[in-house]
Design a protein around this motif. Structure first.
Motif, PDB file in Angstrom:
ATOM      1  N   ASP A  68      79.044 135.380  74.946  1.00 38.69           N
ATOM      2  CA  ASP A  68      80.194 136.500  74.486  1.00 38.69           C
ATOM      3  C   ASP A  68      80.620 135.796  72.980  1.00 38.69           C
ATOM      4  O   ASP A  68      80.819 136.713  72.263  1.00 38.69           O
ATOM      5  N   LEU A  69      80.701 134.615  73.022  1.00 42.46           N
ATOM      6  CA  LEU A  69      81.328 134.209  71.608  1.00 42.46           C
ATOM      7  C   LEU A  69      80.389 134.311  70.450  1.00 42.46           C
ATOM      8  O   LEU A  69      80.644 134.880  69.346  1.00 42.46           O
ATOM      9  N   ILE A  70      79.051 134.195  70.789  1.00 42.12           N
ATOM     10  CA  ILE A  70      77.896 134.649  69.889  1.00 42.12           C
ATOM     11  C   ILE A  70      77.893 136.076  69.482  1.00 42.12           C
ATOM     12  O   ILE A  70      78.013 136.594  68.291  1.00 42.12           O
ATOM     13  N   GLN A  71      78.236 136.863  70.456  1.00 40.38           N
ATOM     14  CA  GLN A  71      77.932 138.263  70.346  1.00 40.38           C
ATOM     15  C   GLN A  71      78.986 138.937  69.560  1.00 40.38           C
ATOM     16  O   GLN A  71      79.098 139.890  68.704  1.00 40.38           O
ATOM     17  N   GLN A  72      80.331 138.328  69.786  1.00 40.38           N
ATOM     18  CA  GLN A  72      81.730 138.615  69.235  1.00 40.38           C
ATOM     19  C   GLN A  72      81.698 138.411  67.741  1.00 40.38           C
ATOM     20  O   GLN A  72      82.609 139.008  67.150  1.00 40.38           O
ATOM     21  N   ASN A  73      80.710 137.475  67.331  1.00 36.58           N
ATOM     22  CA  ASN A  73      80.736 137.103  65.986  1.00 36.58           C
ATOM     23  C   ASN A  73      79.756 137.635  65.375  1.00 36.58           C
ATOM     24  O   ASN A  73      78.951 136.851  64.393  1.00 36.58           O
ATOM     25  N   TYR A  77      69.514 132.517  68.707  1.00 36.20           N
ATOM     26  CA  TYR A  77      70.303 133.748  68.243  1.00 36.20           C
ATOM     27  C   TYR A  77      69.871 134.120  66.499  1.00 36.20           C
ATOM     28  O   TYR A  77      69.712 132.848  65.717  1.00 36.20           O
ATOM     29  N   LYS A  78      70.546 135.112  66.225  1.00 33.32           N
ATOM     30  CA  LYS A  78      70.108 135.456  64.799  1.00 33.32           C
ATOM     31  C   LYS A  78      71.546 136.044  64.236  1.00 33.32           C
ATOM     32  O   LYS A  78      72.256 136.696  65.116  1.00 33.32           O
ATOM     33  N   THR A  79      72.050 135.688  63.040  1.00 34.38           N
ATOM     34  CA  THR A  79      73.181 136.462  62.554  1.00 34.38           C
ATOM     35  C   THR A  79      73.160 136.421  60.978  1.00 34.38           C
ATOM     36  O   THR A  79      72.431 135.688  60.442  1.00 34.38           O
ATOM     37  N   GLY A  80      73.991 137.376  60.553  1.00 35.16           N
ATOM     38  CA  GLY A  80      74.376 137.367  59.247  1.00 35.16           C
ATOM     39  C   GLY A  80      75.582 136.833  58.758  1.00 35.16           C
ATOM     40  O   GLY A  80      75.947 136.804  57.667  1.00 35.16           O
ATOM     41  N   ASN A  81      76.344 136.318  59.807  1.00 35.88           N
ATOM     42  CA  ASN A  81      77.667 135.641  59.543  1.00 35.88           C
ATOM     43  C   ASN A  81      77.798 134.036  59.327  1.00 35.88           C
ATOM     44  O   ASN A  81      77.077 133.639  60.276  1.00 35.88           O
ATOM     45  N   SER A  82      77.741 133.895  58.424  1.00 38.48           N
ATOM     46  CA  SER A  82      77.435 132.564  58.011  1.00 38.48           C
ATOM     47  C   SER A  82      78.715 131.626  58.829  1.00 38.48           C
ATOM     48  O   SER A  82      78.317 130.384  58.673  1.00 38.48           O
ATOM     49  N   ASN A  83      79.641 132.269  59.130  1.00 36.76           N
ATOM     50  CA  ASN A  83      80.663 131.310  59.741  1.00 36.76           C
ATOM     51  C   ASN A  83      80.441 131.094  61.297  1.00 36.76           C
ATOM     52  O   ASN A  83      80.951 130.303  61.906  1.00 36.76           O
ATOM     53  N   LEU A  84      79.576 131.742  62.079  1.00 35.51           N
ATOM     54  CA  LEU A  84      79.171 131.577  63.354  1.00 35.51           C
ATOM     55  C   LEU A  84      78.809 130.466  63.949  1.00 35.51           C
ATOM     56  O   LEU A  84      79.371 129.799  64.892  1.00 35.51           O
ATOM     57  N   PRO A  85      77.771 129.634  63.117  1.00 33.43           N
ATOM     58  CA  PRO A  85      77.526 128.343  63.716  1.00 33.43           C
ATOM     59  C   PRO A  85      78.934 127.416  63.519  1.00 33.43           C
ATOM     60  O   PRO A  85      78.731 126.492  64.663  1.00 33.43           O
ATOM     61  N   ALA A  86      79.557 127.460  62.958  1.00 29.98           N
ATOM     62  CA  ALA A  86      80.876 126.657  62.629  1.00 29.98           C
ATOM     63  C   ALA A  86      81.699 127.144  63.731  1.00 29.98           C
ATOM     64  O   ALA A  86      82.220 125.972  64.563  1.00 29.98           O
ATOM     65  N   ILE A  87      81.897 128.232  64.016  1.00 25.15           N
ATOM     66  CA  ILE A  87      82.818 128.668  65.113  1.00 25.15           C
ATOM     67  C   ILE A  87      82.354 128.109  66.499  1.00 25.15           C
ATOM     68  O   ILE A  87      82.813 127.551  67.389  1.00 25.15           O
ATOM     69  N   LEU A  88      80.891 128.580  66.383  1.00 27.37           N
ATOM     70  CA  LEU A  88      80.335 128.237  67.926  1.00 27.37           C
ATOM     71  C   LEU A  88      80.368 126.384  68.000  1.00 27.37           C
ATOM     72  O   LEU A  88      80.809 126.050  69.131  1.00 27.37           O
ATOM     73  N   GLU A  89      79.985 125.716  67.001  1.00 30.50           N
ATOM     74  CA  GLU A  89      80.138 124.112  67.101  1.00 30.50           C
ATOM     75  C   GLU A  89      81.640 123.897  67.558  1.00 30.50           C
ATOM     76  O   GLU A  89      81.966 122.874  68.492  1.00 30.50           O
ATOM     77  N   TYR A  90      82.580 124.316  66.941  1.00 31.50           N
ATOM     78  CA  TYR A  90      83.878 123.932  67.005  1.00 31.50           C
ATOM     79  C   TYR A  90      84.292 124.182  68.808  1.00 31.50           C
ATOM     80  O   TYR A  90      84.821 123.409  69.144  1.00 31.50           O
ATOM     81  N   ASN A  91      83.812 125.427  69.130  1.00 26.68           N
ATOM     82  CA  ASN A  91      84.215 125.621  70.779  1.00 26.68           C
ATOM     83  C   ASN A  91      83.142 124.998  71.458  1.00 26.68           C
ATOM     84  O   ASN A  91      83.891 124.562  72.660  1.00 26.68           O
TER      85      ASN A  91
END
Length: 104
Positions: free
Chosen positions: A28-33, A65-79
């Motif tokens: 969910d965290l990946i998909q929400q971001n 996963y793939k993303t265009g959001n460059s902040n997602l890896p940092a958000i994911l790692e924090y969580n």
């Protein structure tokens, strides 16, 4: 879009229902971001190479996963870092995405 590979290990003391809940929360965290999961594998319970937090085994999972959001890896790692049920994780950017079952 950038492609990433996430491998994480959950505590071996979790019940089947707790494991499903934790994995779903990460999905969910990946998909929400603005992330899109294109491959997911449950590697099951495996022994660790060395004890981590007094655990000798854990439940391993892989998510590509793939993303265009460059902040997602940092958000994911924090969580993942603050989640007490995750005993280890590795989030890597892939230079070339692996072929998927869908033929991407």
């Amino acid at each position: 879009m950038r492609h990433y590979e996430l491998v994480f290990v959950l505590k071996p003391t979790l019940s089947e229902e707790e494991i499903k809940t934790r994995v779903q929360a990460i999905r969910d965290l990946i998909q929400q971001n603005q992330g899109e999961i294109y491959n997911e594998e449950n590697w099951g319970r495996r022994n660790l190479a060395y004890p981590i937090n007094k655990f000798n085994s854990g439940y391993y999972f892989l998510i590509n996963y793939k993303t265009g959001n460059s902040n997602l890896p940092a958000i994911l790692e924090y969580n993942l870092r603050i989640n007490e049920d995750v005993i280890r994780f590795l989030n890597m950017k892939l230079k070339t995405p692996k072929a998927t079952a869908k033929g991407e």
